[in-house]
Structure formats: structure tokens, C-alpha cells
Design a protein around this motif. Structure first.
Motif, mmCIF file in Angstrom:
data_model
loop_
_atom_site.group_PDB
_atom_site.id
_atom_site.type_symbol
_atom_site.label_atom_id
_atom_site.label_comp_id
_atom_site.label_asym_id
_atom_site.label_seq_id
_atom_site.Cartn_x
_atom_site.Cartn_y
_atom_site.Cartn_z
ATOM 1 N N ASP A 123 121.615 12.371 138.328
ATOM 2 C CA ASP A 123 120.158 11.880 138.284
ATOM 3 C C ASP A 123 120.238 10.657 137.823
ATOM 4 N N ALA A 124 119.587 9.694 138.625
ATOM 5 C CA ALA A 124 119.545 8.285 138.283
ATOM 6 C C ALA A 124 118.378 8.258 137.618
ATOM 7 N N PRO A 125 117.810 7.126 136.584
ATOM 8 C CA PRO A 125 116.603 7.220 136.074
ATOM 9 C C PRO A 125 115.634 6.627 137.239
ATOM 10 N N GLU A 126 114.260 7.066 137.136
ATOM 11 C CA GLU A 126 113.179 6.907 137.743
ATOM 12 C C GLU A 126 113.110 7.460 139.121
ATOM 13 N N ILE A 127 114.290 7.489 139.836
ATOM 14 C CA ILE A 127 114.314 7.845 141.195
ATOM 15 C C ILE A 127 114.636 9.281 141.434
ATOM 16 N N ASP A 128 115.569 9.841 140.636
ATOM 17 C CA ASP A 128 115.745 11.361 140.853
ATOM 18 C C ASP A 128 115.265 12.302 139.951
ATOM 19 N N GLY A 129 115.729 13.490 139.914
ATOM 20 C CA GLY A 129 115.104 14.515 139.107
ATOM 21 C C GLY A 129 115.535 14.265 137.586
ATOM 22 N N GLU A 130 115.138 15.291 136.816
ATOM 23 C CA GLU A 130 115.200 15.364 135.110
ATOM 24 C C GLU A 130 115.634 16.540 134.910
ATOM 25 N N VAL A 131 116.137 16.788 133.699
ATOM 26 C CA VAL A 131 116.355 18.088 133.152
ATOM 27 C C VAL A 131 115.656 18.210 131.897
ATOM 28 N N HIS A 132 114.775 19.197 131.795
ATOM 29 C CA HIS A 132 113.795 19.430 130.704
ATOM 30 C C HIS A 132 114.290 20.382 129.849
ATOM 31 N N LEU A 133 114.494 20.012 128.635
ATOM 32 C CA LEU A 133 115.240 20.921 127.429
ATOM 33 C C LEU A 133 114.133 21.495 126.442
ATOM 34 N N ARG A 134 114.391 22.759 126.163
ATOM 35 C CA ARG A 134 113.595 23.313 125.025
ATOM 36 C C ARG A 134 114.109 23.034 123.809
ATOM 37 N N ASP A 135 113.537 23.422 122.748
ATOM 38 C CA ASP A 135 114.156 23.418 121.372
ATOM 39 C C ASP A 135 115.154 22.267 121.203
ATOM 40 N N ALA A 136 114.583 21.021 121.538
ATOM 41 C CA ALA A 136 115.374 20.038 121.297
ATOM 42 C C ALA A 136 115.013 18.870 120.299
ATOM 43 N N GLY A 137 114.134 19.049 119.427
ATOM 44 C CA GLY A 137 113.283 18.167 118.703
ATOM 45 C C GLY A 137 114.289 17.384 117.770
ATOM 46 N N GLU A 138 115.463 18.039 117.840
ATOM 47 C CA GLU A 138 116.583 17.172 116.486
ATOM 48 C C GLU A 138 117.238 16.199 117.332
ATOM 49 N N LEU A 139 117.292 16.013 118.695
ATOM 50 C CA LEU A 139 118.064 15.104 119.537
ATOM 51 C C LEU A 139 117.292 13.799 119.618
ATOM 52 N N GLN A 140 117.944 12.887 119.953
ATOM 53 C CA GLN A 140 117.897 11.364 120.097
ATOM 54 C C GLN A 140 117.871 10.740 121.376
ATOM 55 N N PRO A 141 117.300 9.814 122.053
ATOM 56 C CA PRO A 141 117.377 9.099 123.200
ATOM 57 C C PRO A 141 118.736 8.578 123.088
ATOM 58 N N GLY A 142 119.323 8.667 124.133
ATOM 59 C CA GLY A 142 120.940 8.170 124.247
ATOM 60 C C GLY A 142 121.989 9.175 124.050
ATOM 61 N N ASP A 143 121.492 10.470 123.414
ATOM 62 C CA ASP A 143 122.558 11.500 123.057
ATOM 63 C C ASP A 143 123.007 12.098 124.387
ATOM 64 N N ILE A 144 124.020 12.148 124.477
ATOM 65 C CA ILE A 144 124.798 13.235 125.569
ATOM 66 C C ILE A 144 125.208 14.425 125.276
ATOM 67 N N VAL A 145 124.778 15.458 125.739
ATOM 68 C CA VAL A 145 124.811 16.935 125.066
ATOM 69 C C VAL A 145 125.010 17.685 126.289
ATOM 70 N N ARG A 146 125.787 18.918 125.917
ATOM 71 C CA ARG A 146 126.037 19.973 127.012
ATOM 72 C C ARG A 146 124.807 20.898 126.888
ATOM 73 N N VAL A 147 124.370 21.241 128.091
ATOM 74 C CA VAL A 147 123.070 21.820 128.324
ATOM 75 C C VAL A 147 123.423 23.281 129.347
ATOM 76 N N LEU A 148 122.829 24.429 128.828
ATOM 77 C CA LEU A 148 122.888 25.349 129.625
ATOM 78 C C LEU A 148 121.505 25.315 130.433
ATOM 79 N N ILE A 149 121.775 25.403 131.813
ATOM 80 C CA ILE A 149 120.810 25.384 132.992
ATOM 81 C C ILE A 149 120.189 26.861 133.134
ATOM 82 N N GLU A 150 118.957 27.231 132.799
ATOM 83 C CA GLU A 150 118.285 28.161 132.504
ATOM 84 C C GLU A 150 117.328 28.566 134.020
ATOM 85 N N ASP A 151 116.819 27.425 134.541
ATOM 86 C CA ASP A 151 115.938 27.471 135.741
ATOM 87 C C ASP A 151 116.060 26.196 136.575
#
Length: 449
Positions: A409-437
Motif C-alpha cells: 500500500d502506497a500512501p494516499e492511493i492504495d488501501g490501509e491497515v486499521h489497527l486496534r489496541d494500538a495507542g502506544e504506537l507512534q507514526p513511523g513505527d514498523i510493526v508486525r500485524v496479525l490480519i483479522e479481517d
């Protein structure tokens, strides 16, 4: 005795159009900031307003004219630059009080006009410019322009008449800029140009020395490899499917370059591609897509298509839909054909009625949404790398959500990944995400350790 530093004039900027225009705006602002100017987020606080225009489509030109009119109404002191600057007489006819007009990537003319309109009082006491220059994008990703102009003469496009033929930057200069961006916090480099695959052709693919580490050839593959060694994500945009693109796919499999290609196919029907003056070997393209996926199974292919091009028949359009069924592209954007002043396509016979364009546009978007939904559903249960773009840490426990993007996904033109329970993250972090839906365009998941 305290030294009083005179206030610097402030510049407002309205940047329209594509990411290449955005890079131009960043360069202009970086130069002006280094010359002592301040920046204003609104019209009221600006001593002069710059409007960087887009002139690719008539609708984009009208948007540019509206932006100029708004800037004049709200501020009154306006300098115009960008792609529509080549139509100065049109701009002057509607807005005779514009201070100055210049064309695309005419940086010196823009800066000179600002100096004349709002001179900076001399002040040797303040260092105003960060090492990486000024940015209009978030700190964690940056557009990296590697060339200007284009050697193609597609019948629907006037970019070469605006920006000229291909003019590649030296690879050592590009890498120096990329190194500064990464050192300043960039986690993702988005490589842009009008034709990324043609990079270095005008330089005859000559090699240039790199400080302390050999040399690098002015070629797409070599540049991509060197960029991949800087430690940031590297995403390639505007890639024409020349044969040497095959050599970039192994770099994706190795992890040096993101498994993502933005290829402007525009159509698939041979007769339409011929009228567009585009390469027309669609069967060969399908073979190469299969070969690329064999080497790098996670590769994401995005593209754009034009519907309702002059002479496009229902059979041509159905051919495109059938081709998309075979190609199974991951991300697709579509545009209804729109005549552009100066484009050769305007004189072609067989204009498609607007109602037919709308109907075909709806059909292609439905087709591509269904393909996208199936591809994203197949990612449910997988764990993907995601770069975080925004965080909402609402709630006393910081259990808010976050929005990010996968490597597909490129910014602005493609899709996004929406994360729950992620308040401790910061913009620019690269994290492993389990895709649920998943839905037609986006993924949903949770960050895992």
C-alpha cells in the motif's frame, strides 16, 4: 544589549496535482527557508502565496484557476508556478494582478519572484533549514524524484510539452538526498518520476563515483539496489514494463526493495493501446506477471486504466475486463477519458458518449473491487509488516486505534491497515500485524510482538 532580529516574511503554499508537484513544492520551500523566509499555514499570515498548479487535465486546470482565485481573494499577493505556468496568458486573462508566473520545475524563477515580492531583511543569527530540507509529507515517508520529463508521446498526454524530455538526476546526488532523508527519520522512500524505468537513459547509463564506496550506474536496477541498502522501505512508482524491470524482481525477493510495482498499463485492448501510442503486447505482460509472482509471490501490482478513450468499442472494453480477470492486479485506479488541450487524442474519431463512459467506469471499478476483496480476504490470518501513519490514543488506557499501510500500500492511493489496541504506537513505527479481517480495500488487525 539584546539583538533584535527583524521578522522574516512568511510564505503560504498551495500545492496541487501529483507527487512530482509535491516534490517541486518541497524544493521551493526548502530554498526559501534557507533564504530566511518563514512559512504560514494560512492566507492571513502570509506575505505572499505560492500556487503550484497542475495542468494535466482540463478539470485539473480549472481546479488550479479556482485555487489562484481563492488565494487572490484571501491574500491578494500571489505567485503562480507549476504545469499550468505554460499557459500564462490564460491565467493573466482571469487574474491580471498575479505577481509572477513560471512553469514546471523552474525553481530559480519562483525563488527570484518571491525575493522581489517580499525581500528578506538580512539576519545572520538564525539557522532556519533542517539538513533534509522542508517537507509537506509526514516525517516518516518521503518522495524521492529521480528524473524530470518523459520521452514517450502518448496521444492522451501533454506532460512532455510541459516538462520536456527525460532528464535524469545523477545517481550519486539521488543517493546523497536519500541518505539525508533516512538520517532525518524517513522510514519509507517513494521513488517517483514520469518514467522510472527509463531512468539514466539520457545519461547513457554512465557510472558515477560514490564517496568512499565505489561507484553506481545511472540505471533503475542499480539505483534501486543502492537505495535498498539504506535501511528504509523503497517503493517504486511509475514503472513502465521494459524488459530490464525483470531484474528488479529478485531485489524484491531479497527484501532490498518493497514487493510493489506501480505500472501505468492504461488499457489492454491492442487497438486502443495503438491509438494511445502505448506498447500493445498484453499477452507478454501476462506471462511476465506470472514470472514475477513465481520469483516474488507477495508482489503487489497497481495500475491505472482509461475508459471511454476515442474509438473504444464495447468489445475493446470487454477485452480489458477479461484481461483484468487474468492479470489479477492488486490495486487499480480508473479514469474516464477527458480531452486535454493540446493532446493528439482530441482529434481521434469515435468519441465515446459520456453516459457510456460512466457505465464502463462503474463496471471496471466493480470488477477491480471484487478482485481486491478476494486478494485481501486471502491475507486474513497472516502476519504482515505495517508502517504506522497515524495513531488515535483516545481512552485512559491508551487503547486507541492506529492506521498504517502494508508493503502493498502506497500512501494516499492504495488501501490501509486499521489497527486496534494500538495507542502506544507512534507514526513511523514498523510493526508486525496479525490480519483479522478485510473488506474491498482495507485490512484490519492487531499488532503482535
Amino acid at each position: 544589549m539584546a539583538i533584535e532580529i527583524p521578522p522574516a516574511p512568511k510564505i503560504g503554499m498551495v500545492s496541487l496535482g501529483c507527487p512530482k508537484n509535491l516534490v517541486d513544492s518541497e524544493r521551493i520551500l526548502t530554498k526559501l527557508r534557507s533564504d530566511g523566509y518563514g512559512l504560514s499555514p494560512d492566507y492571513a499570515g502570509a506575505d505572499v502565496v505560492l500556487v503550484n498548479t497542475c495542468g494535466f487535465l482540463d478539470s485539473a486546470k480549472e481546479e488550479s484557476l479556482e485555487a489562484i482565485g481563492e488565494a487572490i481573494a484571501e491574500n491578494g499577493r500571489v505567485i503562480v508556478t507549476g504545469c499550468m505556468g505554460d499557459e500564462a496568458e490564460v491565467i493573466r486573462a482571469r487574474f491580471p494582478n498575479v505577481l509572477a508566473i513560471s512553469g514546471a520545475h523552474q525553481y530559480e524563477e519562483v525563488v527570484g519572484a518571491v525575493h522581489e515580492a517580499a525581500p528578506v531583511p538580512p539576519s545572520p543569527y538564525v539557522d532556519l533549514v533542517p539538513e533534509a530540507g522542508l517537507k509537506l509529507t509526514p516525517r516518516h515517508y518521503s518522495y524521492l524524484k529521480i528524473s524530470e520529463g518523459c520521452n514517450h508521446r502518448c496521444s492522451f498526454c501533454i506532460i512532455p510539452s510541459i516538462r520536456g524530455d527525460l532528464a535524469s538526476r545523477r545517481p550519486d546526488a539521488i543517493l546523497r538526498e536519500a541518505e539525508k532523508l533516512v538520517a532525518a527519520g524517513t522510514r519509507e522512500l517513494l521513488v517517483i518520476s514520469q518514467d522510472t524505468s527509463a531512468y539514466g537513459l539520457d545519461l547513457k547509463h554512465k557510472s558515477f563515483p560514490l564517496k568512499g564506496r565505489g561507484e553506481v550506474r545511472a540505471h533503475m536496477t542499480d539505483l534501486a539496489r543502492e537505495l535498498g541498502r539504506l535501511g528504509a522501505w523503497v517503493r517504486l512508482h511509475y514503472v513502465y514494463p521494459y524488459p530490464h524491470v525483470d531484474h528488479v524482481i529478485p531485489l524484491m525477493a531479497e527484501g532490498l526493495v518493497l514487493p510493489y510495482l506501480d505500472i501505468p498499463f492504461q488499457h489492454a485492448a491492442p487497438s486502443v493501446l495503438k491509438a494511445m501510442k502505448r506498447p500493445a503486447n498484453d499477452a507478454k505482460v501476462l506471462e511476465r506477471l506470472r514470472a514475477w509472482r513465481a520469483i516474488c509471490p507477495d508482489i503487489a501490482i497497481r495500475s491505472t486504466f482509461v475508459v471511454g478513450f476515442p474509438g473504444e468499442t464495447e468489445a475493446d472494453f470487454q477485452y480489458l475486463l477479461d484481461w483484468l480477470d487474468e492479470a489479477q492486479l492488486d490495486r487499480v485506479g480508473a479514469f474516464r477519458f477527458e480531452p486535454v488541450a493540446g493532446a493528439a487524442a482530441n482529434d481521434l474519431p469515435g468519441a465515446v458518449p459520456e453516459a457510456v463512459k460512466e457505465e464502463r467506469y462503474a463496471r471496471i471499478m466493480d470488477k477491480c473491487a471484487a478482485i481486491s476483496a478476494a486478494k485481501l480476504q486471502a491475507k486474513v490470518g497472516r502476519t504482515l509488516d505495517v508502517i504506522v501513519d497515524a495513531v488515535d490514543s483516545a481512552g485512559p488506557d491508551g487503547e486507541g486505534g492506529a492506521t498504517g499501510r502494508s508493503k502493498a500500500d502506497a500512501p494516499e492511493i492504495d488501501g490501509e491497515v486499521h489497527l486496534r489496541d494500538a495507542g502506544e504506537l507512534q507514526p513511523g513505527d514498523i510493526v508486525r500485524v496479525l490480519i483479522e479481517d478485510a473488506d474491498e480495500h482495507d485490512l484490519f488487525g492487531v499488532a503482535v510482538n
